[in-house]
Design a protein around this motif. Structure first.
Motif, PDB file in Angstrom:
ATOM      1  N   LEU A   7       0.852  -1.184   0.000  1.00 25.95           N
ATOM      2  CA  LEU A   7       0.000   0.000   0.000  1.00 25.95           C
ATOM      3  C   LEU A   7       0.890   1.236   0.000  1.00 25.95           C
ATOM      4  O   LEU A   7       1.627   1.466   0.963  1.00 25.95           O
ATOM      5  CB  LEU A   7      -0.909   0.019   1.227  1.00 25.95           C
ATOM      6  N   ALA A   8       0.867   1.996  -1.082  1.00 18.11           N
ATOM      7  CA  ALA A   8       1.594   3.270  -1.130  1.00 18.11           C
ATOM      8  C   ALA A   8       0.739   4.295  -0.410  1.00 18.11           C
ATOM      9  O   ALA A   8      -0.331   4.660  -0.873  1.00 18.11           O
ATOM     10  CB  ALA A   8       1.831   3.680  -2.584  1.00 18.11           C
ATOM     11  N   ALA A   9       1.195   4.729   0.741  1.00 20.21           N
ATOM     12  CA  ALA A   9       0.354   5.526   1.636  1.00 20.21           C
ATOM     13  C   ALA A   9       0.355   7.000   1.283  1.00 20.21           C
ATOM     14  O   ALA A   9       1.395   7.605   1.065  1.00 20.21           O
ATOM     15  CB  ALA A   9       0.815   5.352   3.080  1.00 20.21           C
ATOM     16  N   GLU A  10      -0.848   7.560   1.228  1.00 21.93           N
ATOM     17  CA  GLU A  10      -1.024   9.006   1.123  1.00 21.93           C
ATOM     18  C   GLU A  10      -0.949   9.620   2.517  1.00 21.93           C
ATOM     19  O   GLU A  10      -0.316  10.645   2.719  1.00 21.93           O
ATOM     20  CB  GLU A  10      -2.409   9.329   0.545  1.00 21.93           C
ATOM     21  N   ALA A  11      -1.648   8.975   3.463  1.00 23.68           N
ATOM     22  CA  ALA A  11      -1.710   9.487   4.830  1.00 23.68           C
ATOM     23  C   ALA A  11      -1.752   8.318   5.803  1.00 23.68           C
ATOM     24  O   ALA A  11      -2.359   7.287   5.524  1.00 23.68           O
ATOM     25  CB  ALA A  11      -2.934  10.380   5.013  1.00 23.68           C
TER      26      ALA A  11
END
Length: 200
Positions: free
Chosen positions: A114-118
């Motif tokens: 999961l490439a995290a935004e926040a």
């Protein structure tokens, strides 16, 4: 008008080409309330949202945090230079510790990361009754459980009757119900208060 493609942008960020361009302010709010906003509908009824992760942190290797979800799923969460991290206040990946709880939103990449935004660390959202008020501390009841809330100068705020948040918590009173957003102190019944919503 150019279409904003989160997957392409975040994939680039993971590869280090546009990390400075990506952040929660661009892709969504880092405010603690945003962690509890309605998540996007899953592709199949009852299926987990692939772009959301929650659980307890089990490890960290560079920019990748691993977490075990309460539903038994295992998550690998990649933080980039553009990922926003909240732990009572905006912070960095270095403040994420094994044992912390987290929520993360972003884009699931083809390799399952999961490439995290926040990322919100130790965030809690509790409906409580205020049972006592002390100096920089509230004692609260949450479904029969005692919760100690710590007022953190410079960070804790109150919202009375939907008005803008203020640092003055003096209008809180014993016996009143409130909703508290805060940062849990892992493996305790204590939280640091971010925002408390109450009637004046």
């Amino acid at each position: 008008m150019t279409t904003f493609d989160r997957r392409t942008l975040l994939t680039s960020a993971v590869l280090g080409t546009t990390a400075s361009l990506v952040g929660a302010s661009t892709l969504g709010s880092l405010a603690p309330e945003a962690a509890f906003a309605t998540r996007a509908k899953s592709p199949e009824p009852g299926a987990p949202d692939p772009n959301f992760a929650e659980g307890r942190v089990t490890g960290r290797n560079g920019a990748v945090v691993t977490a075990g979800g309460s539903d038994g799923r295992f998550h690998r969460i990649m933080l980039t230079g553009g990922t926003s991290v909240w732990k009572l206040h905006p912070t960095t990946i270095d403040q994420i510790n094994v044992g912390d709880g987290l929520y993360a939103r972003g884009v699931l990449l083809p390799d399952g990361v999961l490439a995290a935004e926040a990322v919100w660390v130790n965030i809690v959202n509790l409906k409580v009754g205020i049972t006592s008020i002390g100096r920089n501390q509230l004692t609260m009841n949450h479904h029969g459980h005692k919760v100690i809330g710590h007022v953190v100068p410079g960070y804790s705020a109150a919202v009375y009757n939907g008005t803008p948040a203020v640092s003055d918590l003096s209008m809180l009173s014993v016996g009143r119900h409130a909703q508290v957003l805060g940062a849990w102190r892992p493996d305790t019944n204590e939280i640091d208060i971010a925002t408390i919503y109450a009637a004046a």
